[in-house]
Design a protein around this motif. Structure first.
Motif, mmCIF file in Angstrom:
data_model
loop_
_atom_site.group_PDB
_atom_site.id
_atom_site.type_symbol
_atom_site.label_atom_id
_atom_site.label_comp_id
_atom_site.label_asym_id
_atom_site.label_seq_id
_atom_site.Cartn_x
_atom_site.Cartn_y
_atom_site.Cartn_z
ATOM 1 N N THR A 1 3.438 9.678 -9.689
ATOM 2 C CA THR A 1 2.800 9.770 -10.997
ATOM 3 C C THR A 1 1.982 11.048 -11.112
ATOM 4 O O THR A 1 2.033 11.744 -12.137
ATOM 5 C CB THR A 1 1.904 8.540 -11.227
ATOM 6 N N SER A 2 1.240 11.365 -10.056
ATOM 7 C CA SER A 2 0.458 12.602 -10.073
ATOM 8 C C SER A 2 1.365 13.824 -10.177
ATOM 9 O O SER A 2 1.083 14.778 -10.917
ATOM 10 C CB SER A 2 -0.412 12.693 -8.807
ATOM 11 N N HIS B 1 1.652 6.451 -6.771
ATOM 12 C CA HIS B 1 0.554 7.310 -7.213
ATOM 13 C C HIS B 1 0.910 8.779 -7.041
ATOM 14 O O HIS B 1 0.637 9.604 -7.931
ATOM 15 C CB HIS B 1 -0.709 6.965 -6.416
ATOM 16 N N GLU B 2 1.543 9.108 -5.901
ATOM 17 C CA GLU B 2 1.940 10.503 -5.680
ATOM 18 C C GLU B 2 2.985 10.952 -6.703
ATOM 19 O O GLU B 2 2.910 12.058 -7.234
ATOM 20 C CB GLU B 2 2.501 10.651 -4.260
ATOM 21 N N GLY C 1 2.402 1.658 -3.386
ATOM 22 C CA GLY C 1 1.381 2.114 -4.321
ATOM 23 C C GLY C 1 1.035 3.582 -4.118
ATOM 24 O O GLY C 1 0.851 4.335 -5.090
ATOM 25 N N LYS C 2 0.964 3.991 -2.858
ATOM 26 C CA LYS C 2 0.673 5.403 -2.573
ATOM 27 C C LYS C 2 1.792 6.305 -3.064
ATOM 28 O O LYS C 2 1.550 7.350 -3.683
ATOM 29 C CB LYS C 2 0.452 5.574 -1.071
ATOM 30 N N HIS D 1 0.832 -1.212 0.000
ATOM 31 C CA HIS D 1 0.000 0.000 0.000
ATOM 32 C C HIS D 1 0.861 1.254 0.000
ATOM 33 O O HIS D 1 0.559 2.224 -0.709
ATOM 34 C CB HIS D 1 -0.914 0.000 1.237
#
Length: 796
Positions: A320-321, A317-318, A313-314, A310
């Motif tokens: 990538t954003s 994601h951060e 993944g977080k 997790h």
């Protein structure tokens, strides 16, 4: 403030210690441990509390753990304090748990939140090793206290190890994750305020919270149902213990390590509570304990793996954003290409730069849109370089949709995955204005370069002139100054292949070379002043045999070069001429700045000649003043002050080299008779002739001084008293033979009275030697004059 802080900290640690003692004693009750008999238990949750305290707060709580264990043994199990278990077992258990805490906090430095699988494995390994050590010591002390027999050692050891292990992997993780972080913040006395922004509720958050709550209720219900299935009267005979993995794995895989630790604790306490409601045969306790241990360990491993996933993944994601936001908001044009060099995506800045819409570019080759025809081969070459895995960073010219050409700075980077280029991305920056500004700046650069070069040359020349001036000021004599001039002019005028520094002779009827540098010998070493046009005119003069110019007559062997003569005038007096030789080329006529090279050379040579002339004039004036300060004006001999300085210096040298030194005092006998009979001018003539005789008679290293009136002092380095006496006696004889005439009159014969003293036999200081020589001179006069008297050695 510090005292108040310390008091509050002590109070909070004391309160924590009291709470720990109470909980430890409660958790060691037999009904909590499910103890069948002393030494045989299902689990030992108090040890989990103790390990969590030392690991989560500080290993220094080990003495408190020892005290709590002794209290529980005495109050609950009525063990005497003098027993092996109480006296040695409790301290040993506390020390082992403290050592495990130190290892986990120190060398291993695990995350106390157990968010990494690596940290969970390290934690379990270290705590199980600690459990083994504690088990061996604890059971051995039970045997020593005769609580159990030796044939019960291994069953008791298995039960002890199982109880400690369950506490370490079932109780301690929950406390480390959920309880002790809050305890640590309370012990710090100040909780830092969160700087994170308050998360605004989004649409769907309410439904998510309801779903999460419903799932939690379902997980709790599953544990309760599972416990009834495992130990209830209906299905207990089937021993479906493996079903206990289901809720733990469900919780761990859905929510990670935090919820898994809570679920493990709930399951373990649920099993203990269920066993109180539905008792089982004590023979099942080891199997149930092993079940609790395996399920707890499995839940921790799976929960940590899920939490790690997790978190990754977080973070992904951060990142990538952030990357997407960076690409979309950057003012630079960004485009991403696939392995076939087709556009996958581009940002708004790229669209605005080349005036293409995104739908026109995606799926097509980029070079077909923005590469102008004349730059097609260059664009293909850059694309091939990026496809081969090389980075490209250079400027290029590209075409917009409307046909306008712009200059861009291109940065292309290949996207490599597993050693294979899977695509590339490129960044385009419009530098058209920058290129235009560079071209304009380049137009001014050439104009400024000449001025800058001239300024640098002038600065360098001024620096060298200043250095030459400093060196000339430090010169002691003219000869040293001539060497400085030769070295400095070679640096100031490197184009001059040769040069000569001429100075006037004292008669001023000729100039002679004082310093020569270079290989040319085109000019005479000595010549009359009228042979140089520069000395005639009083200004610089160029001589060039290749033209019809007037040349100086002192050039005897001209070799096709160009010659410059510059008069040296200092303090209103012409002191000489600076002669320089240059190669005869046409470059000298080229203008550099406001003047030609020849004019620049003449200006610099004139400055050098002026500074050299001033320095030579100053040196000559300094030598004249010094000579006047140390010499007698009538005889030209050194004066008394110089004699004192010389005697000090020579005496130190004689003492250092262990050589003799002699001093002779000379007095002209009846000198007053010359003044009275023939006049003072006759007396001056006698003094001058005697001084001349002294210079002829003594060595060049001897210091001859006029001590005062008709008295003279001679310092004879490295001469003994005997040698000095011989030379003094010879001087006396030569003086008697001296004939002095004044105004066609022959003066009376001259006789000398002389006193001689030497170092070291007649004195060790200048005063002693002078006094000894003076006494000898007085003795010579007393004994009838015209004689030499040598001092007698001092009595030791």
């Amino acid at each position: 403030m510090l005292a108040t802080y310390g008091q509050r900290l002590i109070v909070r640690h004391a309160l924590l210690s009291l709470i720990f003692l109470v909980l430890y004693v409660l958790l060691t009750r037999p009904d909590i441990l499910m103890e069948s008999r002393l030494g045989f238990i299902v689990w030992y949750p108090a040890n989990g509390l103790a390990l969590a305290l030392m690991l989560g707060i500080s290993p220094w709580y080990a003495p408190l753990v020892c005290i709590a264990d002794v209290m529980s043994g005495a109050l609950i199990y009525h063990q005497p304090l003098a027993s092996w278990g109480q006296a040695f077992g409790s301290p040993a258990h506390a020390a082992i748990y403290a050592a495990a805490a130190i290892i986990l906090r120190g060398p291993l430095r695990i995350d106390l939140g157990l968010n990494h699988r690596r940290d969970v494995v390290r934690y379990v390994f270290v705590t199980l090793v600690a459990a083994v050590s504690s088990t061996i010591i604890g059971v051995a002390f039970l045997v020593a206290d005769h609580t159990i027999s030796w044939n019960q050692f291994w069953p008791a050891a298995f039960s002890w190890f199982n109880g400690d292990s369950i506490a370490f992997v079932g109780i301690a993780p929950f406390l480390l994750i959920h309880v002790f972080p809050w305890v640590r913040r309370q012990l710090l006395l100040s909780v830092p305020k969160s700087t994170a922004r308050t998360k605004r509720p989004k649409a769907g958050d309410a439904g998510l919270r309801v779903g999460t709550f419903a799932e939690a209720v379902g997980q709790v219900a599953s544990i309760i149902v599972l416990l009834w299935i495992m130990f209830g009267p209906t299905l207990a005979p089937l021993q479906l213990f493996y079903l206990s993995f289901v809720p733990i794995l469900w919780i761990a895989m859905r929510h990670g390590i935090k919820r898994a630790a809570t679920g493990i604790l709930a399951l373990d306490f649920g099993i203990v509570l269920t066993l109180r409601i539905f008792p089982v045969d004590p023979i099942m306790f080891p199997k149930i304990g092993m079940l609790m241990l395996v399920v707890s360990f499995t839940g921790l491993i799976v929960g940590s793996a899920v939490s790690e996933r997790h978190r990754i993944g977080k973070e992904l994601h951060e990142q990538t954003s952030y990357l997407n936001s960076l690409i979309e908001n950057t003012p630079l044009g960004v485009v991403v290409l696939d392995r076939d060099h087709r556009v996958q995506l581009c940002n708004d800045a790229f669209e605005k730069l080349f005036l293409f819409e995104r739908k026109e570019l995606v799926g097509t080759e980029l070079d077909s849109h923005i590469a102008p025809p004349e730059a097609g081969s260059e664009a293909r070459e850059l694309t091939a370089r990026v496809a081969s895995g090389k980075r490209v960073q250079q400027s290029a010219r590209r075409a917009c949709k409307d046909g306008k050409l712009i200059d861009v700075e291109l940065n292309a980077v290949p996207l490599v995955e597993d050693g294979e280029v899977r695509g590339s991305f490129a960044i385009y920056k419009d530098i058209s204005e920058q290129i235009k500004a560079e071209e304009q700046a380049k137009q001014h650069a050439d104009d400024l370069s000449q001025l800058v070069g001239e300024l640098q040359l002038r600065t360098s020349q001024m620096t060298l002139l200043s250095e030459m001036g400093d060196l000339l000021q430090c010169c002691v004599g003219a000869e040293e100054a001539y060497v400085v001039v030769a070295q400095s002019v070679k640096k100031l005028l490197p184009a001059a292949t040769a040069g000569i520094l001429y100075v006037f002779k004292s008669s001023r009827n000729a100039v002679e070379a004082a310093a020569i540098w270079g290989n040319s010998r085109a000019s005479e070493p000595i010549f009359a002043p009228e042979m140089c046009w520069a000395l005639r005119r009083g200004q610089p003069h160029w001589s060039n045999y290749s033209t019809a110019e007037i040349t100086c007559q002192h050039l005897k062997n001209p070799n096709g070069s160009t010659y410059l003569c510059v008069p040296m005038v200092g303090q209103g007096e012409t002191l000489g001429v600076l002669h320089l030789e240059f190669r005869n080329d046409t470059v000298a006529q080229v203008n550099v700045g406001p003047e030609s090279i020849q004019e620049s050379r003449q200006r610099l040579a004139t400055t050098v000649a002026g500074q050299v002339a001033l320095s030579i004039a100053s040196l000559r004036l300094r030598e004249t003043l010094r000579d006047q300060s140390i010499r007698d004006s009538l005889t030209g001999l050194f004066n008394r002050r110089f004699m004192q300085e010389s005697l000090d210096r020579e005496l130190q040298r004689a003492r250092r080299k262990k050589r003799p030194l002699a001093v002779a005092f000379v007095d002209l006998d009846h000198f007053k008779r010359f003044n009275d009979a023939f006049g003072h001018e006759a007396g001056d003539t006698v003094l001058r002739r005697i001084a001349e005789l002294f210079r002829q008679h003594f060595r060049g290293d001897d210091v001859i001084c006029r001590y005062g009136g008709e008295e003279f002092a001679i310092i004879l380095p490295e001469s003994t008293a005997k040698d000095a006496a011989k030379r003094a006696n010879l001087l006396r004889l030569q003086a008697k033979k001296l004939t002095v005439r004044h105004q066609d009159q022959t003066l009376d014969p001259i006789t000398l009275s002389i006193g001689v003293a030497a170092f070291p036999e007649h004195g060790s200081t200048p005063e002693e030697i002078l006094q000894a020589a003076d006494q000898c001179l007085y003795q010579s006069k007393t004994d009838g004059r015209d004689r030499v008297t040598v001092a007698t050695p001092q009595k030791v």
